[in-house]
Design a protein around this motif. Structure first.
Motif, PDB file in Angstrom:
ATOM      1  N   GLN A 222      27.274  -3.178  -4.040  1.00 46.37           N
ATOM      2  CA  GLN A 222      26.078  -3.262  -4.280  1.00 46.37           C
ATOM      3  C   GLN A 222      25.209  -2.987  -3.042  1.00 46.37           C
ATOM      4  O   GLN A 222      24.817  -3.664  -2.444  1.00 46.37           O
ATOM      5  CB  GLN A 222      25.284  -3.362  -5.183  1.00 46.37           C
ATOM      6  N   LEU A 223      25.290  -2.243  -2.162  1.00 48.23           N
ATOM      7  CA  LEU A 223      24.515  -2.642  -0.788  1.00 48.23           C
ATOM      8  C   LEU A 223      23.472  -1.907  -0.190  1.00 48.23           C
ATOM      9  O   LEU A 223      23.261  -0.474  -0.744  1.00 48.23           O
ATOM     10  CB  LEU A 223      25.788  -2.458   0.565  1.00 48.23           C
ATOM     11  N   VAL A 224      22.705  -1.944   0.306  1.00 49.06           N
ATOM     12  CA  VAL A 224      21.439  -1.281   0.752  1.00 49.06           C
ATOM     13  C   VAL A 224      21.260  -0.678   2.135  1.00 49.06           C
ATOM     14  O   VAL A 224      21.621  -1.666   2.952  1.00 49.06           O
ATOM     15  CB  VAL A 224      19.878  -2.605   0.886  1.00 49.06           C
ATOM     16  N   ASP A 225      21.415   0.411   1.845  1.00 45.43           N
ATOM     17  CA  ASP A 225      20.776   1.509   3.385  1.00 45.43           C
ATOM     18  C   ASP A 225      19.728   0.492   4.345  1.00 45.43           C
ATOM     19  O   ASP A 225      18.415   0.473   3.875  1.00 45.43           O
ATOM     20  CB  ASP A 225      20.353   2.867   2.913  1.00 45.43           C
ATOM     21  N   GLY A 226      20.241   0.060   5.513  1.00 49.48           N
ATOM     22  CA  GLY A 226      18.785  -1.080   5.955  1.00 49.48           C
ATOM     23  C   GLY A 226      17.511  -0.499   6.486  1.00 49.48           C
ATOM     24  O   GLY A 226      16.848  -0.868   6.273  1.00 49.48           O
ATOM     25  N   PRO A 227      17.822   1.265   7.298  1.00 49.69           N
ATOM     26  CA  PRO A 227      16.614   1.443   7.730  1.00 49.69           C
ATOM     27  C   PRO A 227      15.268   1.955   6.227  1.00 49.69           C
ATOM     28  O   PRO A 227      14.410   1.345   6.244  1.00 49.69           O
ATOM     29  CB  PRO A 227      16.797   3.127   8.054  1.00 49.69           C
ATOM     30  N   ALA A 228      16.338   2.733   5.141  1.00 49.58           N
ATOM     31  CA  ALA A 228      15.072   2.567   4.038  1.00 49.58           C
ATOM     32  C   ALA A 228      14.975   1.133   3.624  1.00 49.58           C
ATOM     33  O   ALA A 228      13.978   0.919   3.418  1.00 49.58           O
ATOM     34  CB  ALA A 228      16.208   2.541   2.748  1.00 49.58           C
ATOM     35  N   ALA A 229      15.642   0.106   3.071  1.00 51.90           N
ATOM     36  CA  ALA A 229      14.784  -1.666   3.188  1.00 51.90           C
ATOM     37  C   ALA A 229      14.135  -1.819   3.711  1.00 51.90           C
ATOM     38  O   ALA A 229      12.759  -2.693   3.811  1.00 51.90           O
ATOM     39  CB  ALA A 229      16.025  -2.655   3.037  1.00 51.90           C
ATOM     40  N   MET A 230      14.339  -1.632   5.219  1.00 49.74           N
ATOM     41  CA  MET A 230      13.053  -1.737   5.873  1.00 49.74           C
ATOM     42  C   MET A 230      12.017  -0.790   5.913  1.00 49.74           C
ATOM     43  O   MET A 230      10.279  -1.677   6.417  1.00 49.74           O
ATOM     44  CB  MET A 230      13.435  -1.783   7.731  1.00 49.74           C
ATOM     45  N   GLU A 231      12.296   0.468   5.488  1.00 51.14           N
ATOM     46  CA  GLU A 231      10.466   1.138   5.177  1.00 51.14           C
ATOM     47  C   GLU A 231       9.619  -0.159   3.679  1.00 51.14           C
ATOM     48  O   GLU A 231       8.969   0.284   3.794  1.00 51.14           O
ATOM     49  CB  GLU A 231      10.690   2.717   5.114  1.00 51.14           C
ATOM     50  N   ARG A 232      10.405  -0.708   2.945  1.00 47.33           N
ATOM     51  CA  ARG A 232      10.192  -0.671   1.979  1.00 47.33           C
ATOM     52  C   ARG A 232       9.074  -1.618   2.681  1.00 47.33           C
ATOM     53  O   ARG A 232       8.093  -2.356   1.842  1.00 47.33           O
ATOM     54  CB  ARG A 232      11.427  -0.407   0.772  1.00 47.33           C
ATOM     55  N   ILE A 233      10.566  -2.795   3.328  1.00 43.48           N
ATOM     56  CA  ILE A 233       9.391  -4.280   3.601  1.00 43.48           C
ATOM     57  C   ILE A 233       8.086  -3.506   4.473  1.00 43.48           C
ATOM     58  O   ILE A 233       7.225  -4.412   4.187  1.00 43.48           O
ATOM     59  CB  ILE A 233      10.068  -4.766   4.579  1.00 43.48           C
ATOM     60  N   LYS A 234       8.558  -3.032   5.146  1.00 45.66           N
ATOM     61  CA  LYS A 234       6.824  -2.456   6.092  1.00 45.66           C
ATOM     62  C   LYS A 234       5.741  -1.758   5.257  1.00 45.66           C
ATOM     63  O   LYS A 234       4.634  -2.121   5.482  1.00 45.66           O
ATOM     64  CB  LYS A 234       7.374  -1.405   6.852  1.00 45.66           C
ATOM     65  N   SER A 235       6.214  -1.094   3.979  1.00 49.19           N
ATOM     66  CA  SER A 235       5.533  -0.749   3.027  1.00 49.19           C
ATOM     67  C   SER A 235       4.578  -1.811   2.547  1.00 49.19           C
ATOM     68  O   SER A 235       3.793  -1.853   1.836  1.00 49.19           O
ATOM     69  CB  SER A 235       5.757   0.608   2.039  1.00 49.19           C
ATOM     70  N   ARG A 236       5.290  -2.759   1.871  1.00 52.51           N
ATOM     71  CA  ARG A 236       4.632  -3.476   1.525  1.00 52.51           C
ATOM     72  C   ARG A 236       3.845  -5.007   2.058  1.00 52.51           C
ATOM     73  O   ARG A 236       2.926  -5.146   1.964  1.00 52.51           O
ATOM     74  CB  ARG A 236       5.826  -4.955   0.573  1.00 52.51           C
ATOM     75  N   MET A 237       4.489  -4.964   2.933  1.00 53.17           N
ATOM     76  CA  MET A 237       3.373  -5.597   4.367  1.00 53.17           C
ATOM     77  C   MET A 237       2.685  -4.741   4.658  1.00 53.17           C
ATOM     78  O   MET A 237       1.255  -5.790   4.525  1.00 53.17           O
ATOM     79  CB  MET A 237       4.187  -5.691   5.157  1.00 53.17           C
ATOM     80  N   GLU A 238       2.443  -3.954   5.067  1.00 54.96           N
ATOM     81  CA  GLU A 238       0.748  -3.398   4.810  1.00 54.96           C
ATOM     82  C   GLU A 238      -0.048  -2.844   3.979  1.00 54.96           C
ATOM     83  O   GLU A 238      -0.978  -3.153   4.021  1.00 54.96           O
ATOM     84  CB  GLU A 238       1.404  -1.410   5.438  1.00 54.96           C
ATOM     85  N   ALA A 239       0.525  -2.882   2.745  1.00 56.04           N
ATOM     86  CA  ALA A 239      -0.017  -3.164   1.216  1.00 56.04           C
ATOM     87  C   ALA A 239      -0.608  -4.182   0.973  1.00 56.04           C
ATOM     88  O   ALA A 239      -2.129  -4.589   0.853  1.00 56.04           O
ATOM     89  CB  ALA A 239       0.908  -2.632  -0.310  1.00 56.04           C
ATOM     90  N   THR A 240      -0.120  -5.288   1.452  1.00 53.14           N
ATOM     91  CA  THR A 240      -0.234  -6.456   1.439  1.00 53.14           C
ATOM     92  C   THR A 240      -2.179  -6.589   2.476  1.00 53.14           C
ATOM     93  O   THR A 240      -3.000  -7.415   2.303  1.00 53.14           O
ATOM     94  CB  THR A 240       0.534  -7.753   1.797  1.00 53.14           C
ATOM     95  N   LEU A 241      -1.137  -6.306   3.516  1.00 51.52           N
ATOM     96  CA  LEU A 241      -3.039  -6.389   4.573  1.00 51.52           C
ATOM     97  C   LEU A 241      -4.253  -5.523   4.623  1.00 51.52           C
ATOM     98  O   LEU A 241      -4.766  -6.429   4.745  1.00 51.52           O
ATOM     99  CB  LEU A 241      -1.966  -6.137   6.165  1.00 51.52           C
ATOM    100  N   LYS A 242      -3.677  -4.748   3.384  1.00 52.34           N
ATOM    101  CA  LYS A 242      -4.564  -3.730   3.427  1.00 52.34           C
ATOM    102  C   LYS A 242      -5.032  -4.429   1.947  1.00 52.34           C
ATOM    103  O   LYS A 242      -6.967  -4.963   1.880  1.00 52.34           O
ATOM    104  CB  LYS A 242      -4.246  -2.455   2.669  1.00 52.34           C
ATOM    105  N   GLY A 243      -4.433  -5.185   1.211  1.00 50.03           N
ATOM    106  CA  GLY A 243      -5.091  -6.102   0.347  1.00 50.03           C
ATOM    107  C   GLY A 243      -6.532  -6.887   0.605  1.00 50.03           C
ATOM    108  O   GLY A 243      -7.729  -7.629   0.249  1.00 50.03           O
ATOM    109  N   ARG A 244      -5.699  -7.821   1.489  1.00 49.05           N
ATOM    110  CA  ARG A 244      -5.705  -9.278   2.177  1.00 49.05           C
ATOM    111  C   ARG A 244      -7.389  -8.585   2.630  1.00 49.05           C
ATOM    112  O   ARG A 244      -8.983  -9.354   3.077  1.00 49.05           O
ATOM    113  CB  ARG A 244      -5.196  -9.372   3.230  1.00 49.05           C
ATOM    114  N   SER A 245      -7.717  -7.743   3.583  1.00 51.02           N
ATOM    115  CA  SER A 245      -8.971  -6.764   4.360  1.00 51.02           C
ATOM    116  C   SER A 245      -9.844  -6.293   3.554  1.00 51.02           C
ATOM    117  O   SER A 245     -10.634  -6.523   3.765  1.00 51.02           O
ATOM    118  CB  SER A 245      -8.617  -5.655   5.670  1.00 51.02           C
ATOM    119  N   LYS A 246      -9.629  -5.661   1.614  1.00 48.71           N
ATOM    120  CA  LYS A 246     -10.767  -5.346   1.341  1.00 48.71           C
ATOM    121  C   LYS A 246     -10.710  -7.125   1.000  1.00 48.71           C
ATOM    122  O   LYS A 246     -12.288  -6.706  -0.055  1.00 48.71           O
ATOM    123  CB  LYS A 246      -9.722  -4.651   0.164  1.00 48.71           C
TER     124      LYS A 246
END
Length: 94
Positions: free
Chosen positions: A67-91
């Motif tokens: 049950q392995l996760v594709d590295g680049p895909a996992a990093m994209e998901r992490i990046k997206s979550r971080m960006e969403a968190t930062l947008k939420g903080r700025s709002k």
């Protein structure tokens, strides 16, 4: 139980300031409170370490089961979550 403890001059001054400032009634109270905080920090670290070991073991078992996760895909998901968190903080600040 009674203990004699040697403190650096800076720590002696700090303890005295806590007593003189009225936060504590005695040097013993200051030391007891400090030791309680140290004990709580040690317990918190131990709990974190146990949780980390459990998460590592879970991940290892998943990997062993293929049950392995594709590295680049996992990093994209992490990046997206971080960006969403930062947008939420700025709002919230606006």
């Amino acid at each position: 139980m009674s203990l004699n403890v040697s403190l650096t001059p800076e720590l002696e001054e700090y303890v005295a300031s806590k007593v003189d400032g009225g936060t504590y009634k005695s040097a013993s109270e200051v030391v007891r409170d400090g030791l309680r905080l140290l004990q709580a920090a040690d317990e918190s670290k131990a709990e974190w370490a146990a949780g980390a070991r459990a998460r590592i073991e879970h991940g290892w078992q998943e990997a062993q089961n293929g049950q392995l996760v594709d590295g680049p895909a996992a990093m994209e998901r992490i990046k997206s979550r971080m960006e969403a968190t930062l947008k939420g903080r700025s709002k919230k600040r606006a």
